[in-house]
Design a protein around this motif. Structure first.
Motif, mmCIF file in Angstrom:
data_model
loop_
_atom_site.group_PDB
_atom_site.id
_atom_site.type_symbol
_atom_site.label_atom_id
_atom_site.label_comp_id
_atom_site.label_asym_id
_atom_site.label_seq_id
_atom_site.Cartn_x
_atom_site.Cartn_y
_atom_site.Cartn_z
ATOM 1 N N ILE A 47 46.950 23.504 27.612
ATOM 2 C CA ILE A 47 45.874 23.477 28.209
ATOM 3 C C ILE A 47 45.375 22.424 29.376
ATOM 4 O O ILE A 47 45.011 22.877 30.122
ATOM 5 N N LYS A 48 45.669 21.113 28.714
ATOM 6 C CA LYS A 48 45.425 20.070 29.744
ATOM 7 C C LYS A 48 46.202 20.085 30.915
ATOM 8 O O LYS A 48 45.894 19.965 32.157
ATOM 9 N N LYS A 49 47.475 20.398 30.795
ATOM 10 C CA LYS A 49 48.526 20.384 31.775
ATOM 11 C C LYS A 49 48.200 21.444 32.864
ATOM 12 O O LYS A 49 48.382 21.523 33.940
ATOM 13 N N LEU A 50 48.033 22.996 32.461
ATOM 14 C CA LEU A 50 47.649 23.980 33.244
ATOM 15 C C LEU A 50 46.326 24.062 33.618
ATOM 16 O O LEU A 50 46.074 25.087 34.460
ATOM 17 N N ASP A 51 45.470 23.006 33.105
ATOM 18 C CA ASP A 51 44.101 23.198 33.481
ATOM 19 C C ASP A 51 43.417 24.547 33.297
ATOM 20 O O ASP A 51 42.684 25.145 34.380
#
Length: 91
Positions: A47-51
């Motif tokens: 979730i954080k990596k793909l924003d």
């Protein structure tokens, strides 16, 4: 320790040491919670990596958590085969 004699048992976790001290049903529960937590951390990293937005994040978590394969494996008691599925988000 007859449970370890199963040829199809695939547990590659340091938690297997706990079998000496706790019952098999408690071990299965602890192992499932441990692997689910690792997978959930992987999902949060995705979730954080793909924003991803909040809606997309909630959808991803629901799809991963309530996948029919995992739920059916929990229902019939064949959790030894679902360990790899739970850590897929880390790859």
């Amino acid at each position: 320790m007859r449970w370890l004699a199963m040829g199809n048992l695939i547990i590659r976790s340091p938690l297997i040491i706990l079998l000496r001290f706790i019952s098999i049903p408690a071990f299965i529960t602890i192992n499932l919670i441990f692997l689910y937590t690792i997978g959930f951390v992987g999902i949060l990293k995705w979730i954080k990596k793909l924003d991803l937005s909040s809606a997309a994040s909630a959808f991803l978590i629901m799809i991963w958590s309530f996948n029919g394969y995992l739920v059916s494996q929990m229902g019939i008691g064949a959790l030894v085969f679902s360990g790899a599925y739970l850590i897929v988000p880390l790859y």
